[in-house]
Motif scaffolding. Structure first.
Motif, PDB file in Angstrom:
ATOM      1  N   MET A   1     -40.710 -21.394  -2.698  1.00 18.23           N
ATOM      2  CA  MET A   1     -41.223 -20.561  -3.764  1.00 18.23           C
ATOM      3  C   MET A   1     -40.814 -21.172  -5.108  1.00 18.23           C
ATOM      4  O   MET A   1     -39.689 -21.624  -5.280  1.00 18.23           O
ATOM      5  CB  MET A   1     -40.643 -19.148  -3.616  1.00 18.23           C
ATOM      6  N   VAL A   2     -41.716 -21.150  -6.038  1.00 22.03           N
ATOM      7  CA  VAL A   2     -41.449 -21.677  -7.378  1.00 22.03           C
ATOM      8  C   VAL A   2     -40.933 -20.539  -8.252  1.00 22.03           C
ATOM      9  O   VAL A   2     -41.520 -19.460  -8.295  1.00 22.03           O
ATOM     10  CB  VAL A   2     -42.720 -22.297  -7.988  1.00 22.03           C
ATOM     11  N   VAL A   3     -39.819 -20.790  -8.930  1.00 16.33           N
ATOM     12  CA  VAL A   3     -39.218 -19.779  -9.796  1.00 16.33           C
ATOM     13  C   VAL A   3     -38.993 -20.352 -11.193  1.00 16.33           C
ATOM     14  O   VAL A   3     -38.823 -21.557 -11.364  1.00 16.33           O
ATOM     15  CB  VAL A   3     -37.875 -19.260  -9.237  1.00 16.33           C
ATOM     16  N   ILE A   4     -39.017 -19.473 -12.165  1.00 22.37           N
ATOM     17  CA  ILE A   4     -38.686 -19.843 -13.540  1.00 22.37           C
ATOM     18  C   ILE A   4     -37.341 -19.200 -13.818  1.00 22.37           C
ATOM     19  O   ILE A   4     -37.200 -17.980 -13.755  1.00 22.37           O
ATOM     20  CB  ILE A   4     -39.764 -19.351 -14.524  1.00 22.37           C
ATOM     21  N   ARG A   5     -36.336 -20.032 -14.080  1.00 23.61           N
ATOM     22  CA  ARG A   5     -34.970 -19.535 -14.206  1.00 23.61           C
ATOM     23  C   ARG A   5     -34.184 -20.340 -15.228  1.00 23.61           C
ATOM     24  O   ARG A   5     -34.687 -21.309 -15.788  1.00 23.61           O
ATOM     25  CB  ARG A   5     -34.273 -19.588 -12.853  1.00 23.61           C
ATOM     26  N   LEU A   6     -32.943 -19.939 -15.431  1.00 25.86           N
ATOM     27  CA  LEU A   6     -32.057 -20.623 -16.364  1.00 25.86           C
ATOM     28  C   LEU A   6     -31.237 -21.679 -15.627  1.00 25.86           C
ATOM     29  O   LEU A   6     -30.761 -21.436 -14.520  1.00 25.86           O
ATOM     30  CB  LEU A   6     -31.102 -19.625 -17.021  1.00 25.86           C
ATOM     31  N   ALA A   7     -31.077 -22.834 -16.258  1.00 19.67           N
ATOM     32  CA  ALA A   7     -30.196 -23.887 -15.755  1.00 19.67           C
ATOM     33  C   ALA A   7     -29.094 -24.065 -16.796  1.00 19.67           C
ATOM     34  O   ALA A   7     -29.379 -24.308 -17.972  1.00 19.67           O
ATOM     35  CB  ALA A   7     -30.959 -25.188 -15.554  1.00 19.67           C
ATOM     36  N   ARG A   8     -27.846 -23.930 -16.387  1.00 21.08           N
ATOM     37  CA  ARG A   8     -26.740 -23.945 -17.340  1.00 21.08           C
ATOM     38  C   ARG A   8     -26.383 -25.361 -17.764  1.00 21.08           C
ATOM     39  O   ARG A   8     -26.341 -26.281 -16.968  1.00 21.08           O
ATOM     40  CB  ARG A   8     -25.499 -23.290 -16.742  1.00 21.08           C
ATOM     41  N   GLY A   9     -26.127 -25.483 -19.046  1.00 19.91           N
ATOM     42  CA  GLY A   9     -25.642 -26.733 -19.612  1.00 19.91           C
ATOM     43  C   GLY A   9     -24.521 -26.400 -20.572  1.00 19.91           C
ATOM     44  O   GLY A   9     -23.977 -25.300 -20.540  1.00 19.91           O
ATOM     45  N   GLY A  10     -24.183 -27.314 -21.435  1.00 18.08           N
ATOM     46  CA  GLY A  10     -23.114 -27.063 -22.390  1.00 18.08           C
ATOM     47  C   GLY A  10     -21.758 -27.362 -21.784  1.00 18.08           C
ATOM     48  O   GLY A  10     -21.647 -27.898 -20.691  1.00 18.08           O
ATOM     49  N   SER A  11     -20.732 -26.998 -22.505  1.00 15.30           N
ATOM     50  CA  SER A  11     -19.377 -27.260 -22.037  1.00 15.30           C
ATOM     51  C   SER A  11     -18.684 -25.953 -21.666  1.00 15.30           C
ATOM     52  O   SER A  11     -19.272 -24.879 -21.777  1.00 15.30           O
ATOM     53  CB  SER A  11     -18.590 -27.988 -23.129  1.00 15.30           C
ATOM     54  N   LYS A  12     -17.452 -26.074 -21.258  1.00 14.53           N
ATOM     55  CA  LYS A  12     -16.683 -24.900 -20.874  1.00 14.53           C
ATOM     56  C   LYS A  12     -16.568 -23.938 -22.056  1.00 14.53           C
ATOM     57  O   LYS A  12     -16.296 -24.358 -23.180  1.00 14.53           O
ATOM     58  CB  LYS A  12     -15.292 -25.350 -20.417  1.00 14.53           C
ATOM     59  N   LYS A  13     -16.835 -22.676 -21.812  1.00 14.06           N
ATOM     60  CA  LYS A  13     -16.782 -21.608 -22.822  1.00 14.06           C
ATOM     61  C   LYS A  13     -17.873 -21.723 -23.891  1.00 14.06           C
ATOM     62  O   LYS A  13     -17.869 -20.974 -24.860  1.00 14.06           O
ATOM     63  CB  LYS A  13     -15.411 -21.562 -23.522  1.00 14.06           C
ATOM     64  N   ARG A  14     -18.791 -22.676 -23.768  1.00 15.36           N
ATOM     65  CA  ARG A  14     -19.898 -22.855 -24.722  1.00 15.36           C
ATOM     66  C   ARG A  14     -21.199 -23.015 -23.943  1.00 15.36           C
ATOM     67  O   ARG A  14     -21.767 -24.107 -23.888  1.00 15.36           O
ATOM     68  CB  ARG A  14     -19.672 -24.100 -25.590  1.00 15.36           C
ATOM     69  N   PRO A  15     -21.695 -21.936 -23.340  1.00 19.37           N
ATOM     70  CA  PRO A  15     -22.890 -22.066 -22.501  1.00 19.37           C
ATOM     71  C   PRO A  15     -24.152 -22.358 -23.307  1.00 19.37           C
ATOM     72  O   PRO A  15     -24.295 -21.939 -24.453  1.00 19.37           O
ATOM     73  CB  PRO A  15     -22.988 -20.705 -21.822  1.00 19.37           C
ATOM     74  N   PHE A  16     -25.043 -23.090 -22.675  1.00 22.49           N
ATOM     75  CA  PHE A  16     -26.353 -23.408 -23.226  1.00 22.49           C
ATOM     76  C   PHE A  16     -27.280 -23.485 -22.024  1.00 22.49           C
ATOM     77  O   PHE A  16     -26.953 -24.146 -21.042  1.00 22.49           O
ATOM     78  CB  PHE A  16     -26.309 -24.756 -23.958  1.00 22.49           C
ATOM     79  N   TYR A  17     -28.390 -22.796 -22.076  1.00 23.44           N
ATOM     80  CA  TYR A  17     -29.262 -22.714 -20.913  1.00 23.44           C
ATOM     81  C   TYR A  17     -30.630 -23.323 -21.198  1.00 23.44           C
ATOM     82  O   TYR A  17     -31.206 -23.097 -22.258  1.00 23.44           O
ATOM     83  CB  TYR A  17     -29.463 -21.255 -20.495  1.00 23.44           C
ATOM     84  N   SER A  18     -31.136 -24.059 -20.229  1.00 20.86           N
ATOM     85  CA  SER A  18     -32.512 -24.542 -20.269  1.00 20.86           C
ATOM     86  C   SER A  18     -33.341 -23.600 -19.410  1.00 20.86           C
ATOM     87  O   SER A  18     -32.893 -23.168 -18.348  1.00 20.86           O
ATOM     88  CB  SER A  18     -32.607 -25.952 -19.692  1.00 20.86           C
ATOM     89  N   ILE A  19     -34.530 -23.285 -19.870  1.00 19.70           N
ATOM     90  CA  ILE A  19     -35.442 -22.457 -19.086  1.00 19.70           C
ATOM     91  C   ILE A  19     -36.352 -23.423 -18.340  1.00 19.70           C
ATOM     92  O   ILE A  19     -37.096 -24.183 -18.967  1.00 19.70           O
ATOM     93  CB  ILE A  19     -36.234 -21.503 -19.994  1.00 19.70           C
ATOM     94  N   VAL A  20     -36.240 -23.423 -17.012  1.00 22.26           N
ATOM     95  CA  VAL A  20     -36.925 -24.425 -16.203  1.00 22.26           C
ATOM     96  C   VAL A  20     -37.759 -23.788 -15.098  1.00 22.26           C
ATOM     97  O   VAL A  20     -37.499 -22.670 -14.665  1.00 22.26           O
ATOM     98  CB  VAL A  20     -35.922 -25.418 -15.567  1.00 22.26           C
ATOM     99  N   VAL A  21     -38.756 -24.550 -14.660  1.00 25.50           N
ATOM    100  CA  VAL A  21     -39.543 -24.202 -13.480  1.00 25.50           C
ATOM    101  C   VAL A  21     -38.979 -25.051 -12.348  1.00 25.50           C
ATOM    102  O   VAL A  21     -38.887 -26.274 -12.479  1.00 25.50           O
ATOM    103  CB  VAL A  21     -41.036 -24.544 -13.686  1.00 25.50           C
ATOM    104  N   ALA A  22     -38.568 -24.407 -11.261  1.00 21.40           N
ATOM    105  CA  ALA A  22     -37.943 -25.145 -10.163  1.00 21.40           C
ATOM    106  C   ALA A  22     -38.296 -24.506  -8.827  1.00 21.40           C
ATOM    107  O   ALA A  22     -38.674 -23.333  -8.763  1.00 21.40           O
ATOM    108  CB  ALA A  22     -36.430 -25.160 -10.335  1.00 21.40           C
TER     109      ALA A  22
END
Length: 82
Positions: A1-22
């Motif tokens: 199944m294809v989902v659109i979700r968040l993929a976490r990036g950034g460093s510890k205590k500084r989250p940054f999320y990419s919105i991806v289709v996976a």
């Protein structure tokens, strides 16, 4: 199944999320099909907290992709701001 979700990036205590289709079988931060935007929950000052390509999002949903709960909320925010 294809989902659109968040993929976490950034460093510890500084989250940054990419919105991806996976594929749902891939790891959260692993392989993805397409990147639709990003979400920065701790944006300050002139930083952009949310950027989302709504046209691509709608195209993927039309093809049958499922949105995660958080991405549904972010999409609603992006539509309201646009």
């Amino acid at each position: 199944m294809v989902v659109i979700r968040l993929a976490r990036g950034g460093s510890k205590k500084r989250p940054f999320y990419s919105i991806v289709v996976a594929d749902s079988r891939y790891a959260r931060d692993g392989r993805f099909i397409e990147q639709l935007g990003f979400y920065n929950p701790i944006a300050r000052g002139g930083e952009i907290p949310l950027k989302l390509n709504l046209e691509s999002l709608d195209a993927w949903v039309a093809k049958g992709a499922q949105l995660s709960d958080r991405v549904k909320t972010l999409a609603k925010q992006a539509r309201k701001a646009a």
